[in-house]
Motif scaffolding. Structure first.
Motif, PDB file in Angstrom:
ATOM      1  N   UNK A   1       0.842  -1.185   0.000  1.00  0.00           N
ATOM      2  CA  UNK A   1       0.000   0.000   0.000  1.00  0.00           C
ATOM      3  C   UNK A   1       0.884   1.244   0.000  1.00  0.00           C
ATOM      4  N   UNK A   2       0.306   2.375  -0.480  1.00  0.00           N
ATOM      5  CA  UNK A   2       1.050   3.615  -0.551  1.00  0.00           C
ATOM      6  C   UNK A   2       0.307   4.725   0.174  1.00  0.00           C
ATOM      7  N   UNK A   3       1.034   5.753   0.527  1.00  0.00           N
ATOM      8  CA  UNK A   3       0.452   6.931   1.152  1.00  0.00           C
ATOM      9  C   UNK A   3       0.078   7.920   0.043  1.00  0.00           C
ATOM     10  N   UNK A   4      -1.213   8.245  -0.035  1.00  0.00           N
ATOM     11  CA  UNK A   4      -1.684   9.164  -1.079  1.00  0.00           C
ATOM     12  C   UNK A   4      -1.632  10.616  -0.618  1.00  0.00           C
ATOM     13  N   UNK A   5      -1.929  10.852   0.642  1.00  0.00           N
ATOM     14  CA  UNK A   5      -1.925  12.204   1.175  1.00  0.00           C
ATOM     15  C   UNK A   5      -1.511  12.140   2.633  1.00  0.00           C
ATOM     16  N   UNK A   6      -0.724  13.128   3.078  1.00  0.00           N
ATOM     17  CA  UNK A   6      -0.285  13.165   4.466  1.00  0.00           C
ATOM     18  C   UNK A   6      -0.196  14.621   4.905  1.00  0.00           C
ATOM     19  N   UNK A   7      -0.622  14.896   6.130  1.00  0.00           N
ATOM     20  CA  UNK A   7      -0.585  16.244   6.686  1.00  0.00           C
ATOM     21  C   UNK A   7      -0.661  16.127   8.196  1.00  0.00           C
ATOM     22  N   UNK A   8      -0.732  17.251   8.870  1.00  0.00           N
ATOM     23  CA  UNK A   8      -0.970  17.261  10.312  1.00  0.00           C
ATOM     24  C   UNK A   8      -2.293  17.947  10.576  1.00  0.00           C
ATOM     25  N   UNK A   9      -2.999  17.457  11.590  1.00  0.00           N
ATOM     26  CA  UNK A   9      -4.293  18.050  11.895  1.00  0.00           C
ATOM     27  C   UNK A   9      -4.117  19.194  12.887  1.00  0.00           C
ATOM     28  N   UNK A  10      -5.253  19.755  13.336  1.00  0.00           N
ATOM     29  CA  UNK A  10      -5.192  20.892  14.261  1.00  0.00           C
ATOM     30  C   UNK A  10      -4.677  20.489  15.633  1.00  0.00           C
ATOM     31  N   UNK A  11      -4.622  19.178  15.933  1.00  0.00           N
ATOM     32  CA  UNK A  11      -4.053  18.693  17.192  1.00  0.00           C
ATOM     33  C   UNK A  11      -2.587  18.335  17.054  1.00  0.00           C
ATOM     34  N   UNK A  12      -1.976  18.735  15.932  1.00  0.00           N
ATOM     35  CA  UNK A  12      -0.553  18.477  15.676  1.00  0.00           C
ATOM     36  C   UNK A  12      -0.268  16.984  15.553  1.00  0.00           C
ATOM     37  N   UNK A  13      -1.236  16.218  15.057  1.00  0.00           N
ATOM     38  CA  UNK A  13      -1.070  14.786  14.823  1.00  0.00           C
ATOM     39  C   UNK A  13      -0.975  14.538  13.314  1.00  0.00           C
ATOM     40  N   UNK A  14      -0.177  13.541  12.980  1.00  0.00           N
ATOM     41  CA  UNK A  14      -0.033  13.169  11.570  1.00  0.00           C
ATOM     42  C   UNK A  14      -1.272  12.396  11.122  1.00  0.00           C
ATOM     43  N   UNK A  15      -1.827  12.812   9.984  1.00  0.00           N
ATOM     44  CA  UNK A  15      -2.981  12.145   9.383  1.00  0.00           C
ATOM     45  C   UNK A  15      -2.611  11.829   7.944  1.00  0.00           C
ATOM     46  N   UNK A  16      -2.886  10.583   7.539  1.00  0.00           N
ATOM     47  CA  UNK A  16      -2.553  10.217   6.165  1.00  0.00           C
ATOM     48  C   UNK A  16      -3.615   9.281   5.610  1.00  0.00           C
ATOM     49  N   UNK A  17      -3.720   9.268   4.281  1.00  0.00           N
ATOM     50  CA  UNK A  17      -4.711   8.456   3.586  1.00  0.00           C
ATOM     51  C   UNK A  17      -4.004   7.362   2.818  1.00  0.00           C
ATOM     52  N   UNK A  18      -4.519   6.124   3.000  1.00  0.00           N
ATOM     53  CA  UNK A  18      -4.017   4.972   2.256  1.00  0.00           C
ATOM     54  C   UNK A  18      -5.173   4.285   1.544  1.00  0.00           C
ATOM     55  N   UNK A  19      -4.848   3.191   0.885  1.00  0.00           N
ATOM     56  CA  UNK A  19      -5.860   2.499   0.084  1.00  0.00           C
ATOM     57  C   UNK A  19      -7.034   2.028   0.919  1.00  0.00           C
ATOM     58  N   UNK A  20      -6.755   1.600   2.129  1.00  0.00           N
ATOM     59  CA  UNK A  20      -7.810   1.004   2.960  1.00  0.00           C
ATOM     60  C   UNK A  20      -8.393   1.973   3.978  1.00  0.00           C
ATOM     61  N   UNK A  21      -8.079   3.272   3.878  1.00  0.00           N
ATOM     62  CA  UNK A  21      -8.696   4.214   4.799  1.00  0.00           C
ATOM     63  C   UNK A  21      -7.760   5.322   5.217  1.00  0.00           C
TER      64      UNK A  21
END
Length: 978
Positions: free
Chosen positions: A462-482
């Motif tokens: 699987x690959x990472x399609x999008x990655x950023x940090x949220x307003x709580x300074x946590x890493x959030x990323x999107x993959x194929x399964x969610x």
């Protein structure tokens, strides 16, 4: 470190720029017929008019429309415009011939007689709109001028002024008789009725200018109002060159005041309040403002410029950087940005300053694409350099941090190819589409980071399609399964986000905005999808925070997405329709007061209100209607109305204009309304600025047209009523006349038909009457032979019995009866007296044959037997029938016949009674011969009902006493008095 500092020293040249402003430049490449534009003018509706040396151009906010001599202009060399109070746009051309435009048509001396002048005019210098709504036109080096009011023109001439060499600069009307004629050095009061002149010299050499109905004068020091009041000093440093005319013609072209600033246009740019701020070096000839407040400047040789009304708060820096901006950050009022060739800049004091180059000469890294190569957290900016290094820039100390050595991962220079870098308050995260690593600071003062591999919960491959940090300074990323969130060194699936694959995620004002691979926008919060928006025609490129809104990019178009105040609010992006906002920009940044657009090395700064303001609502203006090869001009009234004759064709073409400034596109709709029922209006799209309608045969049809920009609300519908005049036959009096004619015609037809029917019936009736009369006479004729036959038999009986006396008596009575009967038989009616006489003669004859027979005749005294008319042989057959069929079969010795004639209620009753055998059970007689008399009576009665309308009734019955038959009674009833 020293080597690094020396490198920065040589790479830190500041890119200094004189302040420029965002402008829009229109030339021949944009549709103008020429770059030589003498005047730019705004009419009362808001259209922008351009006077060029190759015709007239009208701009509706969307496109340029060209007019030239083929459309009715008197010449293609056009100098200026002046609109009057009747919305006629007067046009000053090189030939000087009078010409104006109204309602989509040009009027010139060829098609309008009052525009023809009795002299050959030169080029006009001015058209003055007077207080009494008239116009005064004056010409270059010519002392004849024209005053036009309504559809009448008057030419005036001042012969004493012919000796002056200088040109009349301005002529205006003081009153009906006095005109003020202005030259550069003096003015004259001219009485056009008496020819009297009064000279008033100026203290100094004066020049005159006009802008959008404003009149100004100036000398070598000041600008004056039309009344001579000092308004403003001239820009500093100006001086005469020795030739006053040369100064006026080569330096200052126009003056305009917008209520706040004086705008002075010259051959060397535009001065705002005596400061040269716009279009330096351009030969600017005129200025006006459109309905949005933006400035329009015409130039002599370089087309037209449009400048934002907020140009003082705007800025444009060209050639500020190279490459593509991939990161921008604002901190403490200073803007920082990084480019794809890995350089970090600072924007300060209207200049772009290169801070450092962090590419480290890694060419393959530059060629990888527009990756995010910097990230910020608080006052720190981290840049991912080449050769596995990370640079830190402290915005508070403005000191470049030392390089952060990072151990290589997965082989040589693994970190050099990191696709992203994300800085949080706890760590730095670097990675690619397959892996990620966290660098946690272990010694903040020494800049030491501990490397830690992130534990990604993702399927193999699987690959990472999008990655950023949220307003709580946590890493959030999107993959194929969610979608996952990195919490406490582990990745946690966020089921509330669903299984959509996001191609980018952006934290904005407490929300997370994501775009899926199918270009659906989702607003996310608290691990839940709040709302979504999808448009099949939009491909979203990126999203940027903009206060409580989001700026979205999609190709050349930009959108604003308001964040919901409530969680149930719907996502509805609104397009930004501001012509000064660049399209397809690299990156966007906004601070508290301004917006910054980075595009192809240019930085455009606009105030926030430029993005937040909506474009003005478009205005619909009807021009003309074409029907049956006839053209009808439509006035400028709010609700236009057109009356068409009945013989006009059922098809009509309606043309209209749409004025829409700052619009990316115009949407137009129309509806047909009856009885102004706006509650059930069915709006339909209009592709072009015209409608082709099929009209009813006659009657009224109301048309509504409205327009809108892509982002704005629809304008107030413009109403246009077309009424085809009713023909005479559809009006009340025409309908009444037609009804009357129809009634008369129908009555005539009915009368004719009835008359024919009556005639036919009458003919049939007459024929029937004639037949009945003939039949009646035949019956009468038949009675005589019948009676004669019986009588001859009786006489023969007397002769055979040798009774001469009775035979003679019988013959005498018979002859009297025959004489009477012959007289009656040819008549239709006889008197009752004559009929009684015939019956009595018959009874006497029967007495001769039957001595035992007796009879009585009783007549009501109220009856005048001479006046009562009855058919002949009506009574005698009844008497004969009583004797033959009632008395003779009985051979009674007391045989008796009684005749009674009575009157009751104007009714005549004739009763014949005998004391014979009565009626047989099978009918009125034993044979046809015996019933002939009764049949003849009934036939006469029927004939009388038809021929004389005399109703008669006949009845015959047996008389009884108990069960014994005592005789027969025959009764005839008739209304004789009628």
């Amino acid at each position: 470190m020293l080597r690094f500092i020396l490198t920065l020293f040589f790479l830190l040249p500041c890119i200094l720029h004189a302040r420029e402003y965002p402008v829009m430049h229109y030339t021949k490449a944009n549709g103008l017929p020429s770059d030589m534009v003498h005047t730019v003018y705004r009419d009362s509706k808001g259209f922008i008019w351009l006077a060029t040396d190759k015709g007239v151009v009208r701009f509706d906010g969307m496109a340029f429309q060209l007019f030239n001599t083929a459309d009715g202009l008197t010449d293609n060399e056009v100098f200026f415009f002046q609109e009057d109070y009747d919305h006629r746009m007067w046009i000053g051309t090189y030939t000087g011939k009078l010409c104006f435009y109204k309602d989509g048509k040009f009027y010139n001396p060829s098609n309008t007689p009052f525009l023809r002048l009795p002299f050959k005019p030169a080029a006009p210098t001015n058209i003055v709109l007077e207080a009494d709504s008239s116009l005064t036109v004056n010409y270059m080096k010519q002392h004849s001028f024209v005053n036009i009011k309504g559809n009448q023109s008057h030419v005036y001439h001042a012969p004493v002024l012919d000796s002056k060499i200088s040109t009349i600069r301005n002529v205006f009307k003081t009153n009906d008789s006095i005109y003020t004629v202005q030259y550069n050095d003096e003015k004259w009061l001219l009485n056009v009725r008496t020819g009297q002149l009064l000279r008033e010299p100026y203290d100094r050499f004066m020049y005159f200018r006009k802008c959008q109905g404003q009149y100004y004068a100036f000398d070598d020091r000041y600008i004056y109002s039309g009344s001579g009041k000092v308004l403003s000093p001239l820009p500093p440093g100006w001086a005469f060159t020795g030739d006053p005319n040369q100064f006026a013609l080569t330096m200052l072209y126009n003056i305009c005041f917008n209520g706040e600033d004086y705008c002075i246009v010259t051959e060397n740019g535009v001065f705002i309040n005596n400061q040269l701020v716009l279009l330096k070096g351009e030969r600017v000839a005129s200025v006006t403002q459109d309905i949005t407040g933006d400035y329009w400047f015409s130039t002599l040789g370089n087309g037209v410029y449009r400048v934002s009304r907020n140009f003082k708060q705007s800025m444009e820096l060209a050639n500020a950087y190279t490459g593509v901006v991939t990161f921008a950050y604002s901190y403490n009022g200073i803007q920082y940005f990084a480019t794809s060739n890995r350089r970090l800049f600072r924007l300060l004091h209207e200049k772009a300053e290169l801070l450092f180059d962090f590419s480290e000469g890694n060419a393959p890294l530059v060629r990888m694409g527009h990756y995010t190569n910097c990230s910020a957290s608080g006052s720190k900016i981290y840049c991912n350099g080449g050769a596995g290094t990370v640079f830190e820039w402290d915005t508070e100390t403005n000191i470049a941090g030392s390089s952060l050595p990072v151990k290589r991962l997965f082989g040589n220079a693994a970190l050099s190819f990191s696709k992203y870098i994300i800085a949080t308050s706890q760590a730095l995260y670097l990675g690619s589409s397959q892996s990620a690593e966290a660098f946690i600071p272990s010694d903040l003062n020494g800049g030491v980071f501990d490397r830690k591999e992130m534990m990604l919960n993702s399927p193999p491959g699987s690959r990472i399609y999008a990655i950023t940090k949220d307003t709580d300074d946590r890493i959030v990323y999107s993959q194929t399964n969610g979608v996952y969130k990195y919490v406490k060194d582990t990745s946690v699936l966020q089921p509330g986000y669903g299984t959509d694959v996001f191609k980018w995620l952006r934290p904005i004002a407490g929300y997370m905005l994501g775009c899926t691979q199918t270009n659906t926008l989702y607003l996310l919060k608290d691990a839940l999808k709040i709302d979504s928006f999808y448009d099949s025609g939009i491909i979203w490129d990126n999203a940027y925070p903009f206060g409580k809104q989001v700026l979205l990019t999609a190709g050349k178009l930009n959108y604003l997405l308001p964040l919901p105040s409530k969680e149930q609010s719907l996502l509805q992006p609104r397009i930004i329709e501001n012509p000064f906002v660049p399209g397809n920009f690299d990156y966007f940044l906004a601070d508290s007061g301004n917006c910054y657009f980075f595009k192809q090395g240019t930085i455009t700064m606009l105030p926030r209100q430029e993005l937040l303001g909506k474009p003005p609502v478009p205005v619909v203006d009807f021009l003309k209607a074409v029907s049956d090869d006839s053209i009808y001009t439509i006035g400028a009234q709010k609700e236009a109305r057109l009356l068409l004759p009945y013989h006009s064709t059922a098809n009509i073409n309606l043309k209209f204009d749409i004025l829409g400034f700052n619009a990316a596109d115009i949407l137009c709709e129309y509806a047909l309304v009856q009885e102004k029922d706006t509650a059930s209006v069915n709006w339909q799209k209009v592709i072009n600025k015209e409608l082709n309608l099929v009209l009813p045969a006659y009657g009224k049809i109301e048309i509504m047209v409205r327009a809108s920009t892509l982002a704005g609300d629809f304008s107030v519908p413009r109403h246009f009523t077309i009424e085809i005049v009713k023909p005479w036959w559809a009006r009340w009096w025409g309908v009444s006349l037609l009804v009357a004619v129809l009634v008369l015609f129908s009555g005539a037809v009915v009368f004719y038909v009835v008359k024919r029917v009556v005639k036919r019936k009458e003919k049939e009736h007459n024929t029937k009457v004639k037949m009945l009369l003939a039949e009646f006479k035949a019956l009468n004729a038949m009675m005589n032979p019948h009676f004669i036959f019986n009588t001859i038999n009786n006489i023969q009986g007397f002769v055979n019995s040798d009774d001469k006396r009775l035979a003679n008596e019988y013959i005498r009575s018979f002859s009297d009866m025959v004489r009477q009967n012959m007289r009656n038989v040819s008549r239709e009616l006889i008197s009752l007296h004559d009929e009684i006489m015939v019956a009595e003669h018959y009874l006497k004859l029967e007495q001769l044959r039957h001595p035992q027979l007796s009879y009585t005749i009783a007549i009501d005294p109220a009856i005048d037997t001479d006046e009562v008319m009855i058919p002949p042989l009506l009574l005698q057959p009844l008497v004969e029938n009583s004797i033959k069929h009632g008395l003779m079969p009985a051979y009674k010795q007391d045989a008796h016949v009684s005749i009674r004639i009575l009157e009751e209620n104007n009714t005549l009753q004739i009763q014949v009674t005998d004391n014979g055998v009565g009626l047989p059970a099978t009918g009125s007689g034993n044979s046809g011969h015996e019933s002939f008399a009764l049949h003849a009576v009934k036939a006469r009665m029927a004939a009388m009902a038809t021929t004389h309308h005399i109703t008669m009734h006949f009845a015959i019955q047996s008389l009884k006493q108990g069960n014994k038959v005592t005789g027969t009674q025959a009764t005839i009833v008739m209304h004789y008095r009628s």
